[in-house]
Design a protein around this motif. Structure first.
Motif, PDB file in Angstrom:
ATOM      1  N   ARG A  39       0.841  -1.210   0.000  1.00 30.77           N
ATOM      2  CA  ARG A  39       0.000   0.000   0.000  1.00 30.77           C
ATOM      3  C   ARG A  39       0.871   1.254   0.000  1.00 30.77           C
ATOM      4  O   ARG A  39       0.620   2.207  -0.752  1.00 30.77           O
ATOM      5  CB  ARG A  39      -0.906   0.017   1.239  1.00 30.77           C
ATOM      6  CG  ARG A  39      -1.987  -1.044   1.265  1.00 30.77           C
ATOM      7  CD  ARG A  39      -2.853  -0.834   2.485  1.00 30.77           C
ATOM      8  NE  ARG A  39      -3.655  -1.986   2.851  1.00 30.77           N
ATOM      9  CZ  ARG A  39      -4.888  -2.241   2.397  1.00 30.77           C
ATOM     10  NH1 ARG A  39      -5.446  -1.440   1.539  1.00 30.77           N
ATOM     11  NH2 ARG A  39      -5.558  -3.306   2.803  1.00 30.77           N
ATOM     12  N   ALA A  40       1.897   1.242   0.857  1.00 29.21           N
ATOM     13  CA  ALA A  40       2.755   2.432   0.964  1.00 29.21           C
ATOM     14  C   ALA A  40       3.482   2.696  -0.348  1.00 29.21           C
ATOM     15  O   ALA A  40       3.598   3.848  -0.786  1.00 29.21           O
ATOM     16  CB  ALA A  40       3.750   2.255   2.121  1.00 29.21           C
ATOM     17  N   ALA A  41       3.948   1.617  -0.999  1.00 28.75           N
ATOM     18  CA  ALA A  41       4.692   1.794  -2.263  1.00 28.75           C
ATOM     19  C   ALA A  41       3.789   2.401  -3.333  1.00 28.75           C
ATOM     20  O   ALA A  41       4.194   3.302  -4.080  1.00 28.75           O
ATOM     21  CB  ALA A  41       5.251   0.445  -2.725  1.00 28.75           C
ATOM     22  N   VAL A  42       2.545   1.930  -3.409  1.00 29.84           N
ATOM     23  CA  VAL A  42       1.605   2.420  -4.431  1.00 29.84           C
ATOM     24  C   VAL A  42       1.273   3.888  -4.175  1.00 29.84           C
ATOM     25  O   VAL A  42       1.310   4.728  -5.087  1.00 29.84           O
ATOM     26  CB  VAL A  42       0.319   1.552  -4.432  1.00 29.84           C
ATOM     27  CG1 VAL A  42      -0.772   2.183  -5.271  1.00 29.84           C
ATOM     28  CG2 VAL A  42       0.638   0.136  -4.914  1.00 29.84           C
ATOM     29  N   LEU A  43       0.970   4.214  -2.923  1.00 36.64           N
ATOM     30  CA  LEU A  43       0.557   5.592  -2.607  1.00 36.64           C
ATOM     31  C   LEU A  43       1.739   6.553  -2.750  1.00 36.64           C
ATOM     32  O   LEU A  43       1.577   7.685  -3.221  1.00 36.64           O
ATOM     33  CB  LEU A  43      -0.040   5.655  -1.196  1.00 36.64           C
ATOM     34  CG  LEU A  43      -1.383   4.930  -1.074  1.00 36.64           C
ATOM     35  CD1 LEU A  43      -1.838   4.843   0.373  1.00 36.64           C
ATOM     36  CD2 LEU A  43      -2.459   5.614  -1.921  1.00 36.64           C
ATOM     37  N   GLN A 141      -2.215   6.625 -12.922  1.00 38.22           N
ATOM     38  CA  GLN A 141      -1.491   5.661 -13.750  1.00 38.22           C
ATOM     39  C   GLN A 141      -0.145   5.305 -13.125  1.00 38.22           C
ATOM     40  O   GLN A 141       0.310   4.155 -13.235  1.00 38.22           O
ATOM     41  CB  GLN A 141      -1.330   6.188 -15.187  1.00 38.22           C
ATOM     42  CG  GLN A 141      -0.607   5.241 -16.130  1.00 38.22           C
ATOM     43  CD  GLN A 141      -1.263   3.861 -16.241  1.00 38.22           C
ATOM     44  OE1 GLN A 141      -2.381   3.646 -15.771  1.00 38.22           O
ATOM     45  NE2 GLN A 141      -0.560   2.915 -16.838  1.00 38.22           N
ATOM     46  N   THR A 142       0.473   6.256 -12.449  1.00 40.93           N
ATOM     47  CA  THR A 142       1.735   5.946 -11.766  1.00 40.93           C
ATOM     48  C   THR A 142       1.458   4.929 -10.656  1.00 40.93           C
ATOM     49  O   THR A 142       2.231   3.974 -10.462  1.00 40.93           O
ATOM     50  CB  THR A 142       2.376   7.236 -11.212  1.00 40.93           C
ATOM     51  OG1 THR A 142       2.496   8.173 -12.287  1.00 40.93           O
ATOM     52  CG2 THR A 142       3.754   6.972 -10.646  1.00 40.93           C
ATOM     53  N   ALA A 143       0.323   5.092  -9.980  1.00 43.95           N
ATOM     54  CA  ALA A 143      -0.063   4.122  -8.942  1.00 43.95           C
ATOM     55  C   ALA A 143      -0.320   2.746  -9.567  1.00 43.95           C
ATOM     56  O   ALA A 143       0.062   1.716  -8.993  1.00 43.95           O
ATOM     57  CB  ALA A 143      -1.309   4.614  -8.211  1.00 43.95           C
ATOM     58  N   ALA A 144      -0.967   2.741 -10.734  1.00 43.43           N
ATOM     59  CA  ALA A 144      -1.288   1.457 -11.381  1.00 43.43           C
ATOM     60  C   ALA A 144      -0.012   0.690 -11.747  1.00 43.43           C
ATOM     61  O   ALA A 144       0.076  -0.530 -11.560  1.00 43.43           O
ATOM     62  CB  ALA A 144      -2.138   1.694 -12.630  1.00 43.43           C
ATOM     63  N   ILE A 145       0.969   1.423 -12.243  1.00 46.72           N
ATOM     64  CA  ILE A 145       2.228   0.760 -12.621  1.00 46.72           C
ATOM     65  C   ILE A 145       2.988   0.301 -11.369  1.00 46.72           C
ATOM     66  O   ILE A 145       3.537  -0.802 -11.324  1.00 46.72           O
ATOM     67  CB  ILE A 145       3.092   1.711 -13.497  1.00 46.72           C
ATOM     68  CG1 ILE A 145       2.378   1.992 -14.835  1.00 46.72           C
ATOM     69  CG2 ILE A 145       4.490   1.145 -13.747  1.00 46.72           C
ATOM     70  CD1 ILE A 145       2.132   0.782 -15.713  1.00 46.72           C
ATOM     71  N   ALA A 146       2.975   1.146 -10.341  1.00 49.97           N
ATOM     72  CA  ALA A 146       3.650   0.765  -9.090  1.00 49.97           C
ATOM     73  C   ALA A 146       2.979  -0.477  -8.498  1.00 49.97           C
ATOM     74  O   ALA A 146       3.656  -1.382  -7.993  1.00 49.97           O
ATOM     75  CB  ALA A 146       3.593   1.924  -8.093  1.00 49.97           C
ATOM     76  N   ALA A 147       1.641  -0.524  -8.565  1.00 47.25           N
ATOM     77  CA  ALA A 147       0.918  -1.680  -8.029  1.00 47.25           C
ATOM     78  C   ALA A 147       1.403  -2.953  -8.713  1.00 47.25           C
ATOM     79  O   ALA A 147       1.712  -3.958  -8.063  1.00 47.25           O
ATOM     80  CB  ALA A 147      -0.588  -1.492  -8.241  1.00 47.25           C
ATOM     81  N   GLU A 148       1.487  -2.865 -10.033  1.00 50.61           N
ATOM     82  CA  GLU A 148       1.942  -4.023 -10.807  1.00 50.61           C
ATOM     83  C   GLU A 148       3.357  -4.437 -10.372  1.00 50.61           C
ATOM     84  O   GLU A 148       3.649  -5.623 -10.213  1.00 50.61           O
ATOM     85  CB  GLU A 148       1.933  -3.627 -12.289  1.00 50.61           C
ATOM     86  CG  GLU A 148       1.839  -4.758 -13.250  1.00 50.61           C
ATOM     87  CD  GLU A 148       0.470  -5.432 -13.279  1.00 50.61           C
ATOM     88  OE1 GLU A 148       0.445  -6.629 -13.589  1.00 50.61           O
ATOM     89  OE2 GLU A 148      -0.557  -4.795 -13.003  1.00 50.61           O
ATOM     90  N   ALA A 149       4.189  -3.431 -10.138  1.00 56.91           N
ATOM     91  CA  ALA A 149       5.593  -3.700  -9.777  1.00 56.91           C
ATOM     92  C   ALA A 149       5.719  -4.369  -8.409  1.00 56.91           C
ATOM     93  O   ALA A 149       6.710  -5.047  -8.149  1.00 56.91           O
ATOM     94  CB  ALA A 149       6.395  -2.395  -9.813  1.00 56.91           C
TER      95      ALA A 149
END
Ligand SMILES: Cc1cc2nc3c(=O)[nH]c(=O)nc-3n(C[C@H](O)[C@H](O)[C@H](O)COP(=O)(O)O)c2cc1C
Length: 272
Positions: A39-43, A141-149
């Motif tokens: 969660r922290a990485a995505v946010l 979209q940055t969150a979406a890519i981070a989520a995937e990562a």
């Protein structure tokens, strides 16, 4: 039958590989919550996105309660999978926070107006919206890519702009805001091969080029190929979009609701 996927041409570049491999996730492992680290990485990634004037003209509503997910699932055109995701992020275009800041530091006082010669009080308008909306979607979209990562799947929910009155109440959204993007997130329940995306008629060299009949035929063929086995006759995918999306009842509701959101954005008719 197990789906097979061609190897990524970007396997040696971590960022490009995540972009290449991402696909929307609509089935989540039940009972598995994202970890605090995920969660922290995505946010955090969302806040690292570029933003016009570094003004960060958005807010992210972090939704974890089942009752709120249930409500979102209904308000967003009745999509049950939303209620089965453990996490949703609503990306709100937000000028209310700047109006509060202007007020807080005294920009609206008669003394300030006299000293600077600036107009007494200006609301948020379409110009503000055009940059604030970009801030908001880029963060999403940055969150979406981070989520995937970090091993989370996600899916955008465009229907978050519908049912303005009920959504404003559910999320307590004030004047000068509009929820524009929503992501539902969680651990994918199964492998998700990347879906093919069209490439015809997208990039135009140096100037805009209206597609000629040959290009339109190529576009239609490309879309039909992606839509198989449903598409049996030429143009079926385009007809499907016309009937299921362009002329749908959800689009009529989106039109109505977005007009209400714009009146809320400018402060002309606040929803709360
Ligand atoms: C603005 C936007 C709104 C979307 N809304 C929905 C939605 O409401 N429900 C849904 O299931 N998928 C939604 N999607 C996901 C798209 O259907 C998906 O991105 C598209 O089919 C391409 O597939 P891919 O993401 O797997 O590459 C949305 C995507 C975007 C960008």
């Amino acid at each position: 039958m197990a789906e097979t996927q061609a190897p990524s041409p970007y396997a040696d570049n971590a960022v490009l590989d995540v972009i290449e491999q991402r696909s929307s996730t609509r089935q989540f492992k039940q009972g598995v919550q994202p970890t605090d680290e995920q969660r922290a990485a995505v946010l955090h990634a969302a806040t690292r996105a570029p933003s016009a004037g570094a003004m960060m003209m958005y807010s992210i509503i972090d939704v974890r309660k089942q009752e709120t997910l249930d409500r979102l699932s209904v308000l967003c055109d009745n999509q049950p999978f939303i209620a089965k995701a453990p996490w949703a992020l609503v990306f709100v275009v937000d000028y209310a926070k700047w109006i509060d800041l202007f007020e807080h530091v005294g920009c609206f006082t008669p003394e300030f107006v006299e000293r600077t010669g600036k107009a007494p009080r200006r609301s948020s308008h379409m110009g503000d919206f055009s940059i604030a909306a970009q801030d908001t979607v880029i963060a999403a979209q940055t969150a979406a890519i981070a989520a995937e990562a970090v091993g989370l799947g996600s899916c955008y929910i465009g229907d978050v702009v519908e049912q303005a009155e009920q959504m404003a109440e559910l999320l307590d959204l004030p004047a000068h805001t509009m929820p524009l993007s929503m992501l539902v997130l969680g651990t994918p329940a199964k492998e998700r091969p990347a879906t093919p995306h069209p490439v015809e008629n997208i990039v135009m060299l140096e100037r805009y080029r209206r597609a000629d009949a040959k290009t339109l035929d190529a576009q239609v063929a490309e879309m039909d190929a992606m839509f198989r086995p449903h598409a049996k006759e030429a143009g079926e995918r385009v007809v499907d979009i016309y009937t299921r999306k362009h002329t749908s009842t959800f689009m009529a509701e989106m039109d109505r609701s977005v007009r209400a959101w714009f009146a809320n954005w400018t402060g002309e008719k606040p929803l709360r």
